[in-house]
Design a protein around this motif. Structure first.
Motif, PDB file in Angstrom:
ATOM      1  N   MET A 114       0.805  -1.206   0.000  1.00  0.00           N
ATOM      2  CA  MET A 114       0.000   0.000   0.000  1.00  0.00           C
ATOM      3  C   MET A 114       0.850   1.275   0.000  1.00  0.00           C
ATOM      4  N   VAL A 115       0.246   2.372  -0.451  1.00  0.00           N
ATOM      5  CA  VAL A 115       0.913   3.668  -0.403  1.00  0.00           C
ATOM      6  C   VAL A 115       1.025   4.148   1.042  1.00  0.00           C
ATOM      7  N   ASN A 116      -0.073   4.152   1.774  1.00  0.00           N
ATOM      8  CA  ASN A 116      -0.108   4.683   3.133  1.00  0.00           C
ATOM      9  C   ASN A 116       0.483   3.667   4.114  1.00  0.00           C
ATOM     10  N   PRO A 117       1.496   4.043   4.895  1.00  0.00           N
ATOM     11  CA  PRO A 117       2.083   3.093   5.854  1.00  0.00           C
ATOM     12  C   PRO A 117       1.096   2.590   6.905  1.00  0.00           C
ATOM     13  N   HIS A 118       0.004   3.328   7.136  1.00  0.00           N
ATOM     14  CA  HIS A 118      -0.990   2.874   8.113  1.00  0.00           C
ATOM     15  C   HIS A 118      -1.926   1.826   7.526  1.00  0.00           C
ATOM     16  N   SER A 119      -1.901   1.656   6.212  1.00  0.00           N
ATOM     17  CA  SER A 119      -2.754   0.689   5.529  1.00  0.00           C
ATOM     18  C   SER A 119      -1.963  -0.600   5.327  1.00  0.00           C
ATOM     19  N   PRO A 120      -2.419  -1.716   5.862  1.00  0.00           N
ATOM     20  CA  PRO A 120      -1.595  -2.924   5.869  1.00  0.00           C
ATOM     21  C   PRO A 120      -1.469  -3.593   4.509  1.00  0.00           C
ATOM     22  N   ALA A 121      -0.307  -4.154   4.267  1.00  0.00           N
ATOM     23  CA  ALA A 121      -0.136  -5.053   3.126  1.00  0.00           C
ATOM     24  C   ALA A 121      -0.928  -6.328   3.386  1.00  0.00           C
ATOM     25  N   VAL A 122      -1.171  -7.089   2.330  1.00  0.00           N
ATOM     26  CA  VAL A 122      -1.979  -8.292   2.484  1.00  0.00           C
ATOM     27  C   VAL A 122      -1.588  -9.318   1.441  1.00  0.00           C
ATOM     28  N   HIS A 123      -1.827 -10.572   1.780  1.00  0.00           N
ATOM     29  CA  HIS A 123      -1.573 -11.692   0.870  1.00  0.00           C
ATOM     30  C   HIS A 123      -2.788 -12.616   0.904  1.00  0.00           C
ATOM     31  N   MET A 124      -3.125 -13.173  -0.258  1.00  0.00           N
ATOM     32  CA  MET A 124      -4.183 -14.170  -0.331  1.00  0.00           C
ATOM     33  C   MET A 124      -3.879 -15.117  -1.478  1.00  0.00           C
ATOM     34  N   ASN A 125      -4.157 -16.391  -1.298  1.00  0.00           N
ATOM     35  CA  ASN A 125      -4.136 -17.313  -2.428  1.00  0.00           C
ATOM     36  C   ASN A 125      -5.043 -18.497  -2.145  1.00  0.00           C
ATOM     37  N   THR A 126      -5.579 -19.062  -3.201  1.00  0.00           N
ATOM     38  CA  THR A 126      -6.274 -20.343  -3.131  1.00  0.00           C
ATOM     39  C   THR A 126      -5.887 -21.127  -4.369  1.00  0.00           C
ATOM     40  N   ARG A 127      -5.860 -22.442  -4.247  1.00  0.00           N
ATOM     41  CA  ARG A 127      -5.358 -23.250  -5.357  1.00  0.00           C
ATOM     42  C   ARG A 127      -5.880 -24.689  -5.248  1.00  0.00           C
ATOM     43  N   MET A 128      -5.838 -25.360  -6.392  1.00  0.00           N
ATOM     44  CA  MET A 128      -6.107 -26.796  -6.456  1.00  0.00           C
ATOM     45  C   MET A 128      -4.931 -27.459  -7.153  1.00  0.00           C
ATOM     46  N   PHE A 129      -4.522 -28.596  -6.628  1.00  0.00           N
ATOM     47  CA  PHE A 129      -3.414 -29.367  -7.206  1.00  0.00           C
ATOM     48  C   PHE A 129      -3.912 -30.789  -7.457  1.00  0.00           C
ATOM     49  N   TRP A 130      -3.494 -31.342  -8.606  1.00  0.00           N
ATOM     50  CA  TRP A 130      -3.921 -32.690  -8.996  1.00  0.00           C
ATOM     51  C   TRP A 130      -2.735 -33.478  -9.528  1.00  0.00           C
ATOM     52  N   THR A 131      -2.669 -34.742  -9.173  1.00  0.00           N
ATOM     53  CA  THR A 131      -1.782 -35.707  -9.820  1.00  0.00           C
ATOM     54  C   THR A 131      -2.647 -36.923 -10.168  1.00  0.00           C
ATOM     55  N   PRO A 132      -2.143 -37.873 -10.947  1.00  0.00           N
ATOM     56  CA  PRO A 132      -2.946 -39.061 -11.238  1.00  0.00           C
ATOM     57  C   PRO A 132      -3.289 -39.879 -10.002  1.00  0.00           C
ATOM     58  N   PRO A 236      -3.080  10.451   7.955  1.00  0.00           N
ATOM     59  CA  PRO A 236      -1.826  11.180   7.726  1.00  0.00           C
ATOM     60  C   PRO A 236      -0.627  10.351   8.169  1.00  0.00           C
ATOM     61  N   TRP A 237       0.491  10.499   7.463  1.00  0.00           N
ATOM     62  CA  TRP A 237       1.677   9.729   7.811  1.00  0.00           C
ATOM     63  C   TRP A 237       2.927  10.569   7.641  1.00  0.00           C
ATOM     64  N   THR A 238       3.992  10.139   8.315  1.00  0.00           N
ATOM     65  CA  THR A 238       5.243  10.883   8.352  1.00  0.00           C
ATOM     66  C   THR A 238       6.339  10.104   7.632  1.00  0.00           C
ATOM     67  N   GLU A 239       7.482  10.743   7.469  1.00  0.00           N
ATOM     68  CA  GLU A 239       8.627  10.051   6.878  1.00  0.00           C
ATOM     69  C   GLU A 239       9.102   8.915   7.776  1.00  0.00           C
ATOM     70  N   ALA A 240       8.939   9.073   9.087  1.00  0.00           N
ATOM     71  CA  ALA A 240       9.279   7.979  10.004  1.00  0.00           C
ATOM     72  C   ALA A 240       8.362   6.781   9.773  1.00  0.00           C
ATOM     73  N   ASP A 241       7.084   7.043   9.515  1.00  0.00           N
ATOM     74  CA  ASP A 241       6.155   5.959   9.189  1.00  0.00           C
ATOM     75  C   ASP A 241       6.581   5.262   7.896  1.00  0.00           C
ATOM     76  N   ARG A 242       7.002   6.046   6.919  1.00  0.00           N
ATOM     77  CA  ARG A 242       7.458   5.472   5.649  1.00  0.00           C
ATOM     78  C   ARG A 242       8.694   4.596   5.855  1.00  0.00           C
ATOM     79  N   GLU A 243       9.603   5.042   6.699  1.00  0.00           N
ATOM     80  CA  GLU A 243      10.794   4.242   6.999  1.00  0.00           C
ATOM     81  C   GLU A 243      10.399   2.914   7.637  1.00  0.00           C
ATOM     82  N   THR A 244       9.455   2.954   8.559  1.00  0.00           N
ATOM     83  CA  THR A 244       8.965   1.728   9.199  1.00  0.00           C
ATOM     84  C   THR A 244       8.360   0.791   8.158  1.00  0.00           C
ATOM     85  N   GLN A 245       7.616   1.363   7.218  1.00  0.00           N
ATOM     86  CA  GLN A 245       7.000   0.563   6.170  1.00  0.00           C
ATOM     87  C   GLN A 245       8.047  -0.121   5.292  1.00  0.00           C
ATOM     88  N   LEU A 246       9.065   0.626   4.887  1.00  0.00           N
ATOM     89  CA  LEU A 246      10.077   0.062   3.990  1.00  0.00           C
ATOM     90  C   LEU A 246      10.889  -1.028   4.675  1.00  0.00           C
TER      91      LEU A 246
END
Length: 287
Positions: A114-132, A236-246
């Motif tokens: 995310m752009v805003n350091p107060h807005s959390p990053a996120v991950h999601m996945n779903t999948r199906m796997f098949w073998t014989p 609102p966010w500061t440069e310190a917040d951005r540093e924490t995000q990076l």
């Protein structure tokens, strides 16, 4: 095992694509509604391919108003597993890998920075796997704030719990604990975020029930994530917040490159490297 699964494969792959379309539409809607300077972000869509068979779509938005980088990938791949991947599957208890290493897999994978350091990053996945010789589902979703708000964590988990409870009351505590273990960064001695749920090798013997649960996990993503984003994207966010995000993004990158099972599988089986590494942040920093 191979007979009778073509329709199920098609249904699963089609649903992952439909979920991708819903998420892309919702995220572009957030960009439109955000206001302020700059042009609303849009996804760039690129076909991907795997040398041994299959491919997918890589959808990436960069430099948006809300999303600094977000990728939503879908894939449907097939072929023959290499020796290293065969050994990994055999170690997980998949039978028949030495005699017939054919496979098919389809899924959706999403990571948002995310752009805003107060807005959390996120991950999601779903999948199906098949073998014989076997099939299973996997996936999950986890929240990765650099600045944690306990109320956001609680709200995110509540939606995932409701999705799990609709199928089996044992799923949420089991898959939450699995996420806490899986998304831990051993060399840093800490979790990469505030968790969520994670499951793999799900095969209860009832394909329809397991597919329905996997669909519920995927469908829970937007209700879990959008309200948190709405609450934080204008803060609102500061440069310190951005540093924490990076710096936090550096932790995220370390995990994905060193430990993530999906990253390893994608690279080892010859899928498009750009699609596999889509999860990496656009900028990161290390202390």
């Amino acid at each position: 095992m191979s007979n009778g699964f073509d329709d199920r494969k098609a249904r699963a792959a089609g649903w992952f694509r439909e979920l991708r379309d819903r998420i892309v539409t919702a995220f572009e809607g957030l960009e439109d509604s955000h206001g302020g300077s700059g042009t609303p972000g849009r996804f760039e869509v690129t076909p991907t391919s795997r040398a041994d068979g299959g491919g997918g779509l890589m959808s990436v938005m960069r430099g948006g108003r809300v999303f600094e980088k977000v990728g939503v990938n879908v894939s449907e791949v097939h072929g023959t597993l290499g020796e290293r991947a065969q050994r990994a599957m055999a170690a997980r208890g998949v039978p028949g890998m030495d005699s017939d290493p054919r496979f098919w897999a389809s899924g959706i994978s999403l990571v948002a920075h995310m752009v805003n350091p107060h807005s959390p990053a996120v991950h999601m996945n779903t999948r199906m796997f098949w073998t014989p010789h076997a099939w299973w589902f996997g996936g999950g979703s986890d929240l990765n704030p650099c600045i944690e708000y306990p109320e956001d964590t609680a709200a995110f988990h509540a939606v995932l719990k409701a999705a799990c409870d609709g199928h089996n009351p044992e799923y949420y505590p089991r898959f939450k604990a699995w996420a806490d273990e899986y998304f831990f960064v051993p060399h840093r001695g800490r979790a990469r975020g505030v968790g969520g749920i994670f499951f793999d090798d799900l095969n209860t013997g009832d394909w329809e029930a397991d597919f329905a649960f996997t669909q519920s996990v995927g469908s829970a993503f937007l209700p879990a994530f959008l309200p948190v984003t709405e609450a934080r994207r204008h803060a609102p966010w500061t440069e310190a917040d951005r540093e924490t995000q990076l710096i936090h993004r550096g932790l995220y990158a370390e995990y994905n490159l060193v430990y993530d099972r999906g990253t390893k599988f994608g690279l080892e089986t010859g899928h498009d490297a750009n699609a596999v590494l889509m999860s990496l942040p656009p900028l990161a920093r290390w202390p």
